[in-house]
Write a protein that holds these residues in place. Sequence first.
Motif, PDB file in Angstrom:
ATOM      1  N   PHE A   1       0.951  -1.297  -0.015  1.00  0.00           N
ATOM      2  CA  PHE A   1      -0.010   0.141  -0.051  1.00  0.00           C
ATOM      3  C   PHE A   1       0.818   1.095  -0.151  1.00  0.00           C
ATOM      4  O   PHE A   1       0.676   2.010  -0.749  1.00  0.00           O
ATOM      5  CB  PHE A   1      -0.867  -0.108   1.232  1.00  0.00           C
ATOM      6  CG  PHE A   1      -2.004   1.182   1.287  1.00  0.00           C
ATOM      7  CD1 PHE A   1      -3.199   0.984   0.282  1.00  0.00           C
ATOM      8  CD2 PHE A   1      -1.711   2.259   2.011  1.00  0.00           C
ATOM      9  CE1 PHE A   1      -3.912   1.901   0.372  1.00  0.00           C
ATOM     10  CE2 PHE A   1      -2.461   3.307   1.996  1.00  0.00           C
ATOM     11  CZ  PHE A   1      -3.816   3.085   1.313  1.00  0.00           C
ATOM     12  N   VAL A   2       1.850   1.373   0.820  1.00  0.00           N
ATOM     13  CA  VAL A   2       2.880   2.366   0.934  1.00  0.00           C
ATOM     14  C   VAL A   2       3.506   2.691  -0.403  1.00  0.00           C
ATOM     15  O   VAL A   2       3.563   3.826  -0.968  1.00  0.00           O
ATOM     16  CB  VAL A   2       3.787   2.387   1.836  1.00  0.00           C
ATOM     17  CG1 VAL A   2       4.810   3.521   1.786  1.00  0.00           C
ATOM     18  CG2 VAL A   2       3.039   2.362   3.441  1.00  0.00           C
ATOM     19  N   GLU A   3       3.956   1.482  -1.102  1.00  0.00           N
ATOM     20  CA  GLU A   3       4.602   1.705  -2.442  1.00  0.00           C
ATOM     21  C   GLU A   3       3.657   2.191  -3.326  1.00  0.00           C
ATOM     22  O   GLU A   3       4.151   2.897  -4.199  1.00  0.00           O
ATOM     23  CB  GLU A   3       5.253   0.316  -2.625  1.00  0.00           C
ATOM     24  CG  GLU A   3       6.419  -0.247  -1.800  1.00  0.00           C
ATOM     25  CD  GLU A   3       6.929  -1.368  -2.207  1.00  0.00           C
ATOM     26  OE1 GLU A   3       6.329  -2.134  -3.162  1.00  0.00           O
ATOM     27  OE2 GLU A   3       8.026  -1.762  -1.651  1.00  0.00           O
ATOM     28  N   MET A   4       2.451   1.661  -3.396  1.00  0.00           N
ATOM     29  CA  MET A   4       1.523   2.093  -4.126  1.00  0.00           C
ATOM     30  C   MET A   4       1.188   3.730  -3.980  1.00  0.00           C
ATOM     31  O   MET A   4       1.158   4.465  -5.098  1.00  0.00           O
ATOM     32  CB  MET A   4       0.272   1.317  -4.039  1.00  0.00           C
ATOM     33  CG  MET A   4      -0.970   2.043  -4.929  1.00  0.00           C
ATOM     34  SD  MET A   4      -1.821   3.231  -4.260  1.00  0.00           S
ATOM     35  CE  MET A   4      -2.578   2.728  -2.780  1.00  0.00           C
ATOM     36  N   MET A   5       1.292   4.103  -2.944  1.00  0.00           N
ATOM     37  CA  MET A   5       0.983   5.708  -2.533  1.00  0.00           C
ATOM     38  C   MET A   5       2.114   6.439  -3.170  1.00  0.00           C
ATOM     39  O   MET A   5       2.064   7.448  -3.852  1.00  0.00           O
ATOM     40  CB  MET A   5       0.823   5.842  -1.217  1.00  0.00           C
ATOM     41  CG  MET A   5      -0.485   5.468  -0.799  1.00  0.00           C
ATOM     42  SD  MET A   5      -0.759   6.153   1.076  1.00  0.00           S
ATOM     43  CE  MET A   5       0.530   5.612   1.940  1.00  0.00           C
TER      44      MET A   5
ATOM     45  N   LEU B   1       4.466   5.528  -5.593  1.00  0.00           N
ATOM     46  CA  LEU B   1       4.566   5.377  -7.046  1.00  0.00           C
ATOM     47  C   LEU B   1       3.304   6.232  -7.640  1.00  0.00           C
ATOM     48  O   LEU B   1       3.728   7.114  -8.721  1.00  0.00           O
ATOM     49  CB  LEU B   1       4.134   4.107  -7.552  1.00  0.00           C
ATOM     50  CG  LEU B   1       4.246   3.614  -9.037  1.00  0.00           C
ATOM     51  CD1 LEU B   1       5.779   4.227  -9.510  1.00  0.00           C
ATOM     52  CD2 LEU B   1       4.120   2.249  -9.287  1.00  0.00           C
ATOM     53  N   ASP B   2       2.173   6.145  -7.254  1.00  0.00           N
ATOM     54  CA  ASP B   2       1.084   6.757  -7.982  1.00  0.00           C
ATOM     55  C   ASP B   2       1.209   8.312  -7.747  1.00  0.00           C
ATOM     56  O   ASP B   2       0.865   9.450  -8.398  1.00  0.00           O
ATOM     57  CB  ASP B   2      -0.265   6.527  -7.710  1.00  0.00           C
ATOM     58  CG  ASP B   2      -0.535   5.037  -7.981  1.00  0.00           C
ATOM     59  OD1 ASP B   2       0.286   4.541  -8.787  1.00  0.00           O
ATOM     60  OD2 ASP B   2      -1.753   4.439  -7.701  1.00  0.00           O
ATOM     61  N   GLY B   3       1.711   8.759  -6.052  1.00  0.00           N
ATOM     62  CA  GLY B   3       1.790  10.142  -5.825  1.00  0.00           C
ATOM     63  C   GLY B   3       2.859  10.980  -6.640  1.00  0.00           C
ATOM     64  O   GLY B   3       2.677  11.707  -7.013  1.00  0.00           O
ATOM     65  N   CYS B   4       3.962  10.179  -6.860  1.00  0.00           N
ATOM     66  CA  CYS B   4       5.289  10.588  -7.494  1.00  0.00           C
ATOM     67  C   CYS B   4       4.768  10.853  -8.959  1.00  0.00           C
ATOM     68  O   CYS B   4       5.260  11.897  -9.612  1.00  0.00           O
ATOM     69  CB  CYS B   4       6.373   9.905  -7.401  1.00  0.00           C
ATOM     70  SG  CYS B   4       6.982   9.889  -5.764  1.00  0.00           S
ATOM     71  N   PHE B   5       4.044  10.113  -9.521  1.00  0.00           N
ATOM     72  CA  PHE B   5       3.447  10.027 -10.839  1.00  0.00           C
ATOM     73  C   PHE B   5       2.618  11.429 -10.973  1.00  0.00           C
ATOM     74  O   PHE B   5       2.919  12.140 -12.124  1.00  0.00           O
ATOM     75  CB  PHE B   5       2.988   8.845 -11.565  1.00  0.00           C
ATOM     76  CG  PHE B   5       2.065   9.027 -12.519  1.00  0.00           C
ATOM     77  CD1 PHE B   5       2.714   9.224 -13.748  1.00  0.00           C
ATOM     78  CD2 PHE B   5       0.462   9.080 -12.579  1.00  0.00           C
ATOM     79  CE1 PHE B   5       1.771   9.222 -15.004  1.00  0.00           C
ATOM     80  CE2 PHE B   5      -0.306   9.362 -13.759  1.00  0.00           C
ATOM     81  CZ  PHE B   5       0.458   9.321 -14.814  1.00  0.00           C
ATOM     82  N   LEU B   6       1.606  11.646 -10.293  1.00  0.00           N
ATOM     83  CA  LEU B   6       0.789  12.767 -10.288  1.00  0.00           C
ATOM     84  C   LEU B   6       1.600  14.119 -10.114  1.00  0.00           C
ATOM     85  O   LEU B   6       1.466  14.979 -10.790  1.00  0.00           O
ATOM     86  CB  LEU B   6      -0.313  12.612  -9.211  1.00  0.00           C
ATOM     87  CG  LEU B   6      -1.217  11.459  -9.442  1.00  0.00           C
ATOM     88  CD1 LEU B   6      -2.132  11.863  -8.339  1.00  0.00           C
ATOM     89  CD2 LEU B   6      -1.881  11.663 -10.781  1.00  0.00           C
ATOM     90  N   ILE B   7       2.654  14.065  -9.073  1.00  0.00           N
ATOM     91  CA  ILE B   7       3.436  15.310  -8.709  1.00  0.00           C
ATOM     92  C   ILE B   7       4.344  15.633  -9.947  1.00  0.00           C
ATOM     93  O   ILE B   7       4.222  16.955 -10.588  1.00  0.00           O
ATOM     94  CB  ILE B   7       4.235  15.156  -7.687  1.00  0.00           C
ATOM     95  CG1 ILE B   7       3.402  14.839  -6.509  1.00  0.00           C
ATOM     96  CG2 ILE B   7       5.028  16.213  -7.438  1.00  0.00           C
ATOM     97  CD1 ILE B   7       2.483  16.048  -6.038  1.00  0.00           C
ATOM     98  N   GLU B   8       4.791  14.728 -10.666  1.00  0.00           N
ATOM     99  CA  GLU B   8       5.662  14.977 -11.888  1.00  0.00           C
ATOM    100  C   GLU B   8       4.976  15.315 -12.902  1.00  0.00           C
ATOM    101  O   GLU B   8       5.274  16.259 -13.895  1.00  0.00           O
ATOM    102  CB  GLU B   8       6.606  13.777 -12.119  1.00  0.00           C
ATOM    103  CG  GLU B   8       7.814  13.853 -13.289  1.00  0.00           C
ATOM    104  CD  GLU B   8       8.949  14.723 -12.822  1.00  0.00           C
ATOM    105  OE1 GLU B   8       9.599  15.071 -13.799  1.00  0.00           O
ATOM    106  OE2 GLU B   8       8.591  15.189 -11.831  1.00  0.00           O
TER     107      GLU B   8
END
Length: 408
Positions: A96-100, A102-109
């Motif tokens: 769950f933390v790795e998903m957050m 990965l997805d969070g960094c994708f959105l920020i970038e």
Amino acid sequence: MIRHCQHLAASSEFPTRFGEKKVQAYEPDIVSIGPLHSGRRGDQFQLMENVKRWYLQCLLSHANITLASLIKGVVDLDKRARDCYAEPLDLNKKEFVEMMVLDGCFLIELFRKGPSDEQHDENDPVYRMSGIRLYLYHDLLLLENQLPWFVLERIYSLTAVKNTTCEGHASSLTNLVLNFFIEYLGDNHILNRSEELHPKFLHILDLIRTVIVAPFENQSKGTQMPRIPNVTTLSEAGIKFEKSSKPSSCILDIKFDKGVITMPRLVIDERTGPLFRNLIAFEQCYYSCPHMITSYAVLMDNLINSSKDIDLLCEKGILTNWLSPEDAAQFFNHLHSDTLVIRFYYGGLCDAVNQHYNTNWNKWMEKLRREYFGTPWAIISLVAAFILLVLTMLQTVYTIHQYYHPPE
């Protein structure tokens, strides 16, 4: 059961209640964000999964932070983030933390690259092919495709470039997100940022909704939803429709005064439906969210019954329609299906419209204007008939006068 907290999606009944009639409006096409669609990360999602990993490395590189440090910086959000989802999640804590991350960094970038062409890599499929961005815009505004806003804030804070000039991470993140979506919505004034926002959003969809409804002036609301006639019928009764003269008007800010309904401009195209459907679904699923968008959908359904109503509003400049008139009418007729409106925000407006409409004098005057003053030829005919009538009366009076008072 829906949790009474900052949940991001409804209970497991959500797809059945809202998605069965318009599945494409609620399910992602090419990218999965958050845990609710994580089991579908394959096939059509594979390209964006690769892009996610690439964007993660790009963000780590320019922020000069390691992946281990980033994971350590968000691991404490695990339980708080899990509690935001009503459905039980199959992911363990590590997953769950790795998903957050990965997805969070994708959105920020993704949002960081958006405003400036200088940030775009020529090999980046997102900005090399505009069609992919259209799918992304759609997917990132889905109710079931969200990350908690506080997760995005934490990742943004940990990866922000030190020399970035901004008033604060939350404010800058808000601007990045809004700048990204303004292009998609196709209507520059629907995301009106004239109001000062308090950066305590639940997720990206909540941010978009907050910006849309923030300028909405308070109107009388109640449990009753009085119906009003459609645009064509109201026009035949003398009620006029005008486009709001305020360039910064909220799309919900509909007024009625002295026989005139004033409405802000709205652009209708293939993107409008999914946006409004997910905004309405959010209002229906989050217990403390006022039903402003839902009330707007109910009012527009009252006003628009057929393509004639669409055509009339387009002539007035109120609607800019990129669909067929028939499809646009169907869009409004089905927009709020299977919803419940608590505190209808246009009750006072509907009562005032009905009172004006039910006044016979207004109907008679409009009928007179339409039938006898609608065209120049009709006016000429009426004037000619009036002159003929006056001459006939004068002739009759003269004849009677001659009969009783013959000349000597």
